[in-house]
Motif scaffolding. Structure first.
Motif, PDB file in Angstrom:
ATOM      1  N   GLY A  78       4.596   8.274  -5.674  1.00  0.00           N
ATOM      2  CA  GLY A  78       4.735   9.654  -5.227  1.00  0.00           C
ATOM      3  C   GLY A  78       4.537   9.794  -3.723  1.00  0.00           C
ATOM      4  O   GLY A  78       4.488  10.901  -3.197  1.00  0.00           O
ATOM      5  N   ASP A  79       4.402   8.673  -3.028  1.00  0.00           N
ATOM      6  CA  ASP A  79       4.181   8.669  -1.584  1.00  0.00           C
ATOM      7  C   ASP A  79       5.507   8.893  -0.858  1.00  0.00           C
ATOM      8  O   ASP A  79       6.392   8.044  -0.903  1.00  0.00           O
ATOM      9  CB  ASP A  79       3.565   7.328  -1.170  1.00  0.00           C
ATOM     10  N   PRO A  80       5.671  10.034  -0.172  1.00  0.00           N
ATOM     11  CA  PRO A  80       6.936  10.297   0.507  1.00  0.00           C
ATOM     12  C   PRO A  80       7.176   9.399   1.719  1.00  0.00           C
ATOM     13  O   PRO A  80       8.294   9.317   2.211  1.00  0.00           O
ATOM     14  CB  PRO A  80       6.817  11.764   0.932  1.00  0.00           C
ATOM     15  N   THR A  81       6.142   8.696   2.180  1.00  0.00           N
ATOM     16  CA  THR A  81       6.301   7.822   3.343  1.00  0.00           C
ATOM     17  C   THR A  81       6.423   6.350   2.954  1.00  0.00           C
ATOM     18  O   THR A  81       6.471   5.484   3.822  1.00  0.00           O
ATOM     19  CB  THR A  81       5.115   7.978   4.309  1.00  0.00           C
ATOM     20  N   ALA A  82       6.472   6.053   1.660  1.00  0.00           N
ATOM     21  CA  ALA A  82       6.434   4.663   1.206  1.00  0.00           C
ATOM     22  C   ALA A  82       7.588   3.830   1.759  1.00  0.00           C
ATOM     23  O   ALA A  82       7.414   2.653   2.046  1.00  0.00           O
ATOM     24  CB  ALA A  82       6.425   4.607  -0.317  1.00  0.00           C
ATOM     25  N   THR A  83       8.755   4.402   1.923  1.00  0.00           N
ATOM     26  CA  THR A  83       9.905   3.630   2.397  1.00  0.00           C
ATOM     27  C   THR A  83      10.073   3.687   3.909  1.00  0.00           C
ATOM     28  O   THR A  83      11.031   3.145   4.440  1.00  0.00           O
ATOM     29  CB  THR A  83      11.200   4.113   1.720  1.00  0.00           C
ATOM     30  N   PRO A 130      -6.244  15.345  -3.690  1.00  0.00           N
ATOM     31  CA  PRO A 130      -6.767  14.077  -3.161  1.00  0.00           C
ATOM     32  C   PRO A 130      -5.639  13.059  -2.956  1.00  0.00           C
ATOM     33  O   PRO A 130      -4.633  13.086  -3.655  1.00  0.00           O
ATOM     34  CB  PRO A 130      -7.739  13.622  -4.238  1.00  0.00           C
ATOM     35  N   ILE A 131      -5.819  12.212  -1.988  1.00  0.00           N
ATOM     36  CA  ILE A 131      -4.882  11.128  -1.724  1.00  0.00           C
ATOM     37  C   ILE A 131      -5.572   9.829  -2.132  1.00  0.00           C
ATOM     38  O   ILE A 131      -6.679   9.527  -1.679  1.00  0.00           O
ATOM     39  CB  ILE A 131      -4.496  11.081  -0.226  1.00  0.00           C
ATOM     40  N   ILE A 132      -4.905   9.061  -2.975  1.00  0.00           N
ATOM     41  CA  ILE A 132      -5.489   7.861  -3.549  1.00  0.00           C
ATOM     42  C   ILE A 132      -4.709   6.639  -3.061  1.00  0.00           C
ATOM     43  O   ILE A 132      -3.479   6.590  -3.204  1.00  0.00           O
ATOM     44  CB  ILE A 132      -5.456   7.926  -5.088  1.00  0.00           C
ATOM     45  N   ALA A 133      -5.415   5.671  -2.483  1.00  0.00           N
ATOM     46  CA  ALA A 133      -4.772   4.430  -2.053  1.00  0.00           C
ATOM     47  C   ALA A 133      -4.365   3.636  -3.285  1.00  0.00           C
ATOM     48  O   ALA A 133      -5.143   3.482  -4.226  1.00  0.00           O
ATOM     49  CB  ALA A 133      -5.715   3.615  -1.177  1.00  0.00           C
ATOM     50  N   ARG A 157       0.818  -1.211   0.000  1.00  0.00           N
ATOM     51  CA  ARG A 157       0.000   0.000   0.000  1.00  0.00           C
ATOM     52  C   ARG A 157       0.855   1.267   0.000  1.00  0.00           C
ATOM     53  O   ARG A 157       1.808   1.402   0.758  1.00  0.00           O
ATOM     54  CB  ARG A 157      -0.917   0.027   1.216  1.00  0.00           C
ATOM     55  N   THR A 158       0.464   2.174  -0.844  1.00  0.00           N
ATOM     56  CA  THR A 158       1.020   3.525  -0.852  1.00  0.00           C
ATOM     57  C   THR A 158      -0.147   4.499  -0.937  1.00  0.00           C
ATOM     58  O   THR A 158      -1.252   4.127  -1.316  1.00  0.00           O
ATOM     59  CB  THR A 158       1.966   3.750  -2.056  1.00  0.00           C
ATOM     60  N   LEU A 159       0.105   5.720  -0.562  1.00  0.00           N
ATOM     61  CA  LEU A 159      -0.907   6.779  -0.641  1.00  0.00           C
ATOM     62  C   LEU A 159      -0.414   7.797  -1.654  1.00  0.00           C
ATOM     63  O   LEU A 159       0.490   8.587  -1.369  1.00  0.00           O
ATOM     64  CB  LEU A 159      -1.124   7.408   0.734  1.00  0.00           C
ATOM     65  N   GLU A 160      -0.985   7.762  -2.837  1.00  0.00           N
ATOM     66  CA  GLU A 160      -0.520   8.575  -3.961  1.00  0.00           C
ATOM     67  C   GLU A 160      -1.267   9.895  -4.036  1.00  0.00           C
ATOM     68  O   GLU A 160      -2.493   9.930  -3.897  1.00  0.00           O
ATOM     69  CB  GLU A 160      -0.711   7.808  -5.269  1.00  0.00           C
ATOM     70  N   PRO A 161      -0.545  10.988  -4.278  1.00  0.00           N
ATOM     71  CA  PRO A 161      -1.225  12.280  -4.464  1.00  0.00           C
ATOM     72  C   PRO A 161      -1.913  12.308  -5.829  1.00  0.00           C
ATOM     73  O   PRO A 161      -1.343  11.919  -6.835  1.00  0.00           O
ATOM     74  CB  PRO A 161      -0.091  13.299  -4.389  1.00  0.00           C
TER      75      PRO A 161
END
Length: 185
Positions: free
Chosen positions: A81-86, A36-39, A16-20
């Motif tokens: 584009g999720d800055p918290t993915a890692t 919007p933030i898209i799962a 899971r990532t949260l994409e802008p």
């Protein structure tokens, strides 16, 4: 004495990532810009490591155990584009060390101690900690045991977890103790 060695390697795909999403303008009062933030499932990961457990019976009344574990996590989110993915790379302690000792003393008394070290969690900004738990028990006859348990005795409290998604406050685990009665029938 006994030695147990366990090694592992795992691969994960589509985490899971949260994409802008695309910037949207809202002209209704008050005017605002909305992103919007898209799962999505834009990350992959690998984890590997191992655990060593050395157990020893030092006397008929004294058993000990030393455990060490090491966990490595590598998250790849090149197309996200999720800055918290890692951030999962720093959300599990890399090193853990535990020493347990169990004594069966005379007249039904027993003392169990656990000393543990847990490495820091960089992804949650939680410092490493060392804690001690002590369990003293007295068996009364064949059917009853009374115990006193002290937990996290080295510090008044330490942090263990932060929920970054929901934004709840940091979880502090405090020093504690309890009295336990056990009746077997």
């Amino acid at each position: 004495m006994s030695l147990d060695v366990a090694l592992f390697f795992n691969e994960y795909e589509g985490l899971r990532t949260l994409e802008p999403g695309a910037l949207e303008a809202n002209s209704a009062p008050p005017p605002a810009a909305i992103i919007p933030i898209i799962a999505s499932n834009g990350a992959d990961a690998r984890s590997w490591g191992g655990e060593l457990v050395l157990s020893a019976v030092l006397s008929p009344n004294w058993r000990t155990e030393v455990q060490y574990s090491n966990v490595q996590i590598d998250v790849q989110a090149d197309n996200s584009g999720d800055p918290t993915a890692t951030s999962a790379e720093g959300e599990s302690p890399q090193h853990r060390l535990t020493f347990r000792s169990s004594w069966s003393l005379s007249e039904g008394w027993g003392v169990d101690t656990t000393l543990r070290y847990v490495d820091d969690l960089d992804g949650q900004r939680i410092d490493e900690y060392t804690e001690l738990d002590v369990h003293v028990s007295k068996r009364i006859g064949e059917a009853m045991t009374i115990s006193f348990v002290g937990q996290n005795l080295l510090d008044s409290s330490h942090e263990e977890y932060v929920d970054k998604v929901v934004g709840t406050p940091r979880v502090e685990v405090e020093r504690g103790g309890y009295l336990k009665f056990r009746l077997n029938f």
